[in-house]
Design an enzyme around this catalytic site. Structure first.
Site, short mmCIF file in Angstrom:
data_model
loop_
_atom_site.label_atom_id
_atom_site.label_comp_id
_atom_site.label_asym_id
_atom_site.label_seq_id
_atom_site.Cartn_x
_atom_site.Cartn_y
_atom_site.Cartn_z
N SER A 90 0.84 -1.20 0.00
CA SER A 90 0.00 0.00 0.00
C SER A 90 0.88 1.25 0.00
O SER A 90 1.55 1.54 -0.98
CB SER A 90 -0.96 -0.04 1.19
OG SER A 90 -1.94 0.97 1.10
N HIS A 197 -8.46 1.84 -0.33
CA HIS A 197 -8.41 0.94 -1.51
C HIS A 197 -9.80 0.58 -2.02
O HIS A 197 -10.01 -0.51 -2.55
CB HIS A 197 -7.57 -0.31 -1.21
CG HIS A 197 -6.11 -0.01 -1.04
ND1 HIS A 197 -5.29 0.27 -2.10
CD2 HIS A 197 -5.34 0.10 0.07
CE1 HIS A 197 -4.07 0.54 -1.65
NE2 HIS A 197 -4.08 0.45 -0.33
#
Length: 303
Positions: A90, A197
């Site tokens: 991430s 996300h």
């Protein structure tokens, strides 16, 4: 020494992180100083003396983790580490972009600072959350998410038996309850401030793409694997990639399997925490992973 560099994401932060390396490596101190200059406040003070609550804020945690990871990488390179390939989880993908030479350190810092600001704004304006589902097959979790009313999606494919879901709070809570009814061992709420996300981040992602168009992206100097596909990053439009990255799942276990298939079997989790080391052990015994977050560990892995 040669190894793959793996960089952690948000959630790994803790008070005092990076201080040992800062105090014992000149090149690491320079990273902190440059981060402080670009951000307009002391990143070393934030990392070393910030409270758990301060560090947990997205706008703080992202720049703090990025700085600690880059400082640890520089300390390792100072002692002879040769990075074979890199990837990050991430937020860690931004560290990987910098480590791979695609971004300069200055642009990496500017980009991560802006990302943290935008994601904090998005989290403040939406009621989103995330939860880790433990002990169910991916396809079962995916089916439950698709059948749940509201926005809830699988977003972090961490390792077998661990899949994080995210989205609107009510939908995540309903899907988590359904997962437990379907046999999940646990469904654990994560200490994050938004439904990362997912499409909840789409406005922030569009603004990040616009900001990224002001930066310079260069040809990578080493192989980099991306969260979006789990494969080698192959793009000529980095701003578009970063927009997609913010709203796409993190395909971490696929990424590690692809690294192993390419012959990479020795990795270092560089920066903060031991999360990726734990994932690696669960994903495959073919890749060894060691954590590097203190000067002691820098010395240990490079002796």
């Amino acid at each position: 020494m040669e190894a793959v560099a793996l960089f952690p994401g948000q959630g790994a932060q803790y008070p005092g992180m990076g201080q040992s390396i800062y105090e014992n490596s000149e090149s690491a101190r320079q990273i902190f100083e440059q981060a402080s200059e670009i951000c307009g406040h002391s990143i070393s003070d934030l990392c070393f003396h910030g409270t758990k609550e301060e560090l947990s804020r997205t706008v703080n945690s992202q720049i703090a983790i990025f700085t600690c990871s880059m400082a640890a990488l520089r300390a390792l390179q100072e002692r002879g580490l040769q990075v074979q390939a890199c990837a990050g989880f991430s937020l860690g993908e931004y560290t990987a972009l910098t480590a791979a030479g695609i971004l300069s350190l200055e642009d990496g810092l500017r980009l991560v600072r802006r990302r943290g600001e935008l994601m904090q704004e998005a989290a403040n304006s939406t009621d989103g959350c995330m939860a880790a589902v433990l002990g169910l097959q991916d396809d079962v979790v995916e089916a439950i998410c698709s059948e749940t009313a509201g926005l809830v999606l699988p977003v972090n494919y961490n390792c077998d038996g661990q899949l994080v879901i995210a989205g609107e709070r009510a939908a995540v809570e309903a899907a988590a309850a359904a997962c437990k009814e379907a046999g999940a061992r646990r469904a654990v709420p994560l200490a994050v401030s938004g439904g990362f996300h997912t499409g909840l981040m789409a406005p922030a992602a569009a603004k990040l793409r616009e900001f990224a168009q002001t930066l310079t992206f260069r040809t990578p100097t080493l192989p980099m694997y991306t969260n979006v596909t789990g494969a080698l990053l192959d793009t000529t439009d980095y701003p578009a990639h970063l927009e997609q990255h913010m709203i796409s799942p993190v395909r971490w276990k696929h990424l590690i399997h692809n690294m192993i298939a390419a012959g990479y079997t020795s990795a270092l989790e560089i920066g903060v925490g031991k999360t990726l080391t734990g994932f690696s052990r669960r994903i495959s015994k073919e890749m060894t992973c060691k954590t590097v977050e203190t000067m002691e560990s820098v010395i240990s892995v490079t002796e």
